[in-house]
Design a protein around this motif. Structure first.
Motif, PDB file in Angstrom:
ATOM      1  N   PHE A 246     -47.635 -36.420 -28.313  1.00 53.46           N
ATOM      2  CA  PHE A 246     -47.741 -36.254 -29.761  1.00 53.46           C
ATOM      3  C   PHE A 246     -48.642 -37.339 -30.352  1.00 53.46           C
ATOM      4  CE2 PHE A 246     -43.444 -33.975 -29.773  1.00 53.46           C
ATOM      5  CZ  PHE A 246     -44.011 -32.727 -29.991  1.00 53.46           C
TER       6      PHE A 246
ATOM      7  N   SER B 237     -43.425 -27.626 -29.242  1.00 51.59           N
ATOM      8  CA  SER B 237     -42.819 -28.545 -30.219  1.00 51.59           C
ATOM      9  C   SER B 237     -41.348 -28.213 -30.422  1.00 51.59           C
ATOM     10  CB  SER B 237     -43.564 -28.489 -31.552  1.00 51.59           C
ATOM     11  OG  SER B 237     -44.859 -29.020 -31.399  1.00 51.59           O
TER      12      SER B 237
ATOM     13  N   LEU C  54     -38.280 -33.618 -39.506  1.00 51.06           N
ATOM     14  CA  LEU C  54     -39.360 -34.089 -38.640  1.00 51.06           C
ATOM     15  C   LEU C  54     -40.049 -32.911 -37.944  1.00 51.06           C
ATOM     16  CD1 LEU C  54     -40.774 -36.629 -37.549  1.00 51.06           C
ATOM     17  CD2 LEU C  54     -39.080 -36.679 -35.737  1.00 51.06           C
TER      18      LEU C  54
ATOM     19  N   GLY D 142     -43.809 -32.123 -38.690  1.00 48.94           N
ATOM     20  CA  GLY D 142     -44.651 -32.208 -37.500  1.00 48.94           C
ATOM     21  C   GLY D 142     -45.384 -30.914 -37.210  1.00 48.94           C
TER      22      GLY D 142
ATOM     23  N   GLN E  91     -49.391 -30.317 -37.202  1.00 47.38           N
ATOM     24  CA  GLN E  91     -50.049 -29.786 -36.012  1.00 47.38           C
ATOM     25  C   GLN E  91     -50.875 -28.554 -36.348  1.00 47.38           C
ATOM     26  OE1 GLN E  91     -46.453 -29.369 -33.656  1.00 47.38           O
ATOM     27  NE2 GLN E  91     -47.234 -30.890 -32.207  1.00 47.38           N
TER      28      GLN E  91
END
Length: 170
Positions: free
Chosen positions: A26, A98, A141, A145, A149
């Motif tokens: 990441f 993910s 998160l 995230g 992305q």
């Protein structure tokens, strides 16, 4: 120690290396990169953890998390090999992998809070505000995230398109 059985230690120590591998990918690539050395190691450690959860699970939801993790790993690692999906394949690969990291961290945080410190855990009830807050934090998160992305992948796609236009025009 911590009330963990021998197979529980295999499960814990087998899946534990996936956490720093995910963090590394990441941080370095903005996503889990399946066709890299770290990505292959991540797959192996995640499969160890996901497969052994069926031997150590105490809560019914653990079976669902284990099965979902295995399905998402297979989908995430296989989808990049399918032709014809174009950029959608990269988006799906990123989302699926993910989600595996999220499904790794959810029970990890839960088990840490329920076992540490040894003999006097921070959480004794699955409805504890501390536990629910930690789980909600992981969900936030994940959403932030994944959004970052997807934005990053879109920008990469635009830059590649501009670059190929410049090369063909030049």
């Amino acid at each position: 120690m911590f009330g963990i059985s021998p197979i529980g230690w295999v499960h814990t120590l087998g899946s534990l290396p996936a956490i720093p591998l995910a963090v590394y990918m990441f941080a370095r690539h903005g996503r889990i990169v399946p066709r890299s050395a770290a990505g292959v190691a991540y797959l192996v450690f995640m499969l160890i953890g996901a497969a052994t959860v069926f031997l150590v699970a105490r809560e019914p939801v653990s079976y669902v998390i284990g099965a979902a993790t295995i399905a998402l790993l297979i989908a995430g690692y296989a989808i990049g090999r399918l032709s014809g999906l174009g950029r959608a394949g990269r988006y799906l690969e990123t989302i699926f992998l993910s989600l595996t990291a999220f499904l790794l961290m959810l029970p990890t945080v839960t088990e840490i809070l329920r076992r540490v410190p040894d003999g006097h855990p921070l959480v004794t009830d699955l409805k504890s505000p501390l536990l629910l807050g930690a789980q909600a934090g992981l969900l936030v998160l994940l959403v932030v995230g994944l959004t970052a992305q997807i934005i990053h992948l879109r920008r990469q796609g635009r830059l590649a398109a501009l670059s190929s236009r410049a090369v063909s025009a030049g």
